[in-house]
Motif scaffolding. Structure first.
Motif, PDB file in Angstrom:
ATOM      1  N   GLU A  21       0.707  -1.517   0.000  1.00  0.00           N
ATOM      2  CA  GLU A  21       0.011  -0.069  -0.080  1.00  0.00           C
ATOM      3  C   GLU A  21       0.777   1.221   0.134  1.00  0.00           C
ATOM      4  OE1 GLU A  21      -4.007   1.267   2.238  1.00  0.00           O
ATOM      5  OE2 GLU A  21      -2.758   0.590   3.577  1.00  0.00           O
ATOM      6  N   CYS A  47      -7.008  11.558   3.225  1.00  0.00           N
ATOM      7  CA  CYS A  47      -7.764  11.935   4.078  1.00  0.00           C
ATOM      8  C   CYS A  47      -8.468  10.869   4.935  1.00  0.00           C
ATOM      9  CB  CYS A  47      -8.937  11.885   2.775  1.00  0.00           C
ATOM     10  SG  CYS A  47     -10.705  11.904   3.890  1.00  0.00           S
ATOM     11  N   THR A  48      -8.292  10.888   6.167  1.00  0.00           N
ATOM     12  CA  THR A  48      -8.505  10.040   7.056  1.00  0.00           C
ATOM     13  C   THR A  48      -9.818  10.001   7.327  1.00  0.00           C
ATOM     14  OG1 THR A  48      -7.713  11.133   9.185  1.00  0.00           O
ATOM     15  CG2 THR A  48      -6.191   9.712   7.823  1.00  0.00           C
ATOM     16  N   ILE A  50     -12.945   8.624   6.357  1.00  0.00           N
ATOM     17  CA  ILE A  50     -13.629   7.437   6.426  1.00  0.00           C
ATOM     18  C   ILE A  50     -12.398   6.094   6.619  1.00  0.00           C
ATOM     19  CG2 ILE A  50     -14.350   5.732   4.404  1.00  0.00           C
ATOM     20  CD1 ILE A  50     -15.168   8.497   2.674  1.00  0.00           C
ATOM     21  N   PRO A  52     -10.831   2.266   6.785  1.00  0.00           N
ATOM     22  CA  PRO A  52     -10.536   1.749   5.487  1.00  0.00           C
ATOM     23  C   PRO A  52     -11.313   0.736   5.354  1.00  0.00           C
ATOM     24  CG  PRO A  52      -8.630   1.737   7.152  1.00  0.00           C
ATOM     25  CD  PRO A  52      -9.562   2.332   7.482  1.00  0.00           C
ATOM     26  N   SER A  53     -12.106  -0.091   6.372  1.00  0.00           N
ATOM     27  CA  SER A  53     -13.173  -1.049   6.254  1.00  0.00           C
ATOM     28  C   SER A  53     -14.003  -0.553   5.458  1.00  0.00           C
ATOM     29  CB  SER A  53     -13.515  -0.978   7.809  1.00  0.00           C
ATOM     30  OG  SER A  53     -13.876  -0.459   8.539  1.00  0.00           O
ATOM     31  N   LYS A  54     -14.476   0.375   5.205  1.00  0.00           N
ATOM     32  CA  LYS A  54     -15.890   1.077   4.560  1.00  0.00           C
ATOM     33  C   LYS A  54     -14.937   0.769   3.145  1.00  0.00           C
ATOM     34  CE  LYS A  54     -17.966   1.882   7.800  1.00  0.00           C
ATOM     35  NZ  LYS A  54     -19.215   0.943   8.554  1.00  0.00           N
ATOM     36  N   VAL A  55     -14.022   1.592   2.723  1.00  0.00           N
ATOM     37  CA  VAL A  55     -13.702   0.842   1.568  1.00  0.00           C
ATOM     38  C   VAL A  55     -13.995   0.014   0.744  1.00  0.00           C
ATOM     39  CG1 VAL A  55     -12.390   1.819   0.427  1.00  0.00           C
ATOM     40  CG2 VAL A  55     -12.847   4.031   1.332  1.00  0.00           C
ATOM     41  N   LYS A  56     -12.146  -0.609   1.176  1.00  0.00           N
ATOM     42  CA  LYS A  56     -12.033  -1.587   1.947  1.00  0.00           C
ATOM     43  C   LYS A  56     -12.278  -3.401   1.408  1.00  0.00           C
ATOM     44  CE  LYS A  56      -7.602  -0.124   0.497  1.00  0.00           C
ATOM     45  NZ  LYS A  56      -5.509  -0.751   0.446  1.00  0.00           N
TER      46      LYS A  56
END
Length: 154
Positions: A21, A47-48, A50, A52-56
């Motif tokens: 990453e 940008c933190t 959101i 990461p579990s919501k994105v990936k």
């Protein structure tokens, strides 16, 4: 630098995913050759908001995003709570002192012994001291006055 010292499984997966990453982030932002300071600034600009579990979802086990969130949280202590840099360093040092024995105890002893042959690192020396004092889970003396002997070959 020494992934063999990590726990099998999740530790090595987190290391691999975080490296991947970070490489992707730096290539995407074209900051590979801009220097360490610029790279840190770009990471802090990430940008933190959101998670990461919501994105990936749960696919990535990288901790890069969490590290950026932690860095921002530490920096916000200036304005939110009026912490000085000295107080922040004191806080971080207390966390490190608590984490160091835990991390030393979680590493595989074979990896630690390998590093010790080449002079070792701080974690290796903490592990050795803990083993000498009987504070590790890897070496336990159940009864009697047993002695351990360390043989180091050069």
């Amino acid at each position: 630098m020494c992934p063999f010292m990590l726990l099998n499984g999740i530790g090595q997966i987190r290391f691999r995913d975080t490296c991947a990453e970070a490489e992707e982030f730096f290539k995407e932002k074209k900051i590979m050759k801009l220097g360490e300071r610029k790279a840190c600034t770009k990471l802090l600009d990430m940008c933190t908001d959101i998670l990461p579990s919501k994105v990936k979802g749960d696919r990535s086990k990288s901790v890069l995003f969490d590290a950026c969130r932690l860095a921002k949280a530490l920096q916000s202590l200036d304005s939110d709570r009026g912490w000085t840099n000295g107080r922040k360093w004191q806080f971080v040092s207390h966390v490190w002192v608590e984490m160091l024995p835990y991390a030393a105890n979680q590493c595989r002893w074979s990896g630690q012994a390998q590093k010790l042959r080449r002079g070792g690192e701080l974690l290796t020396h903490v592990w050795l001291l803990m083993a000498h004092l009987g504070l590790t889970e890897q070496f336990q003396i159940s009864e009697g006055h047993a002695r351990a002997k360390l043989i180091v070959e050069f």
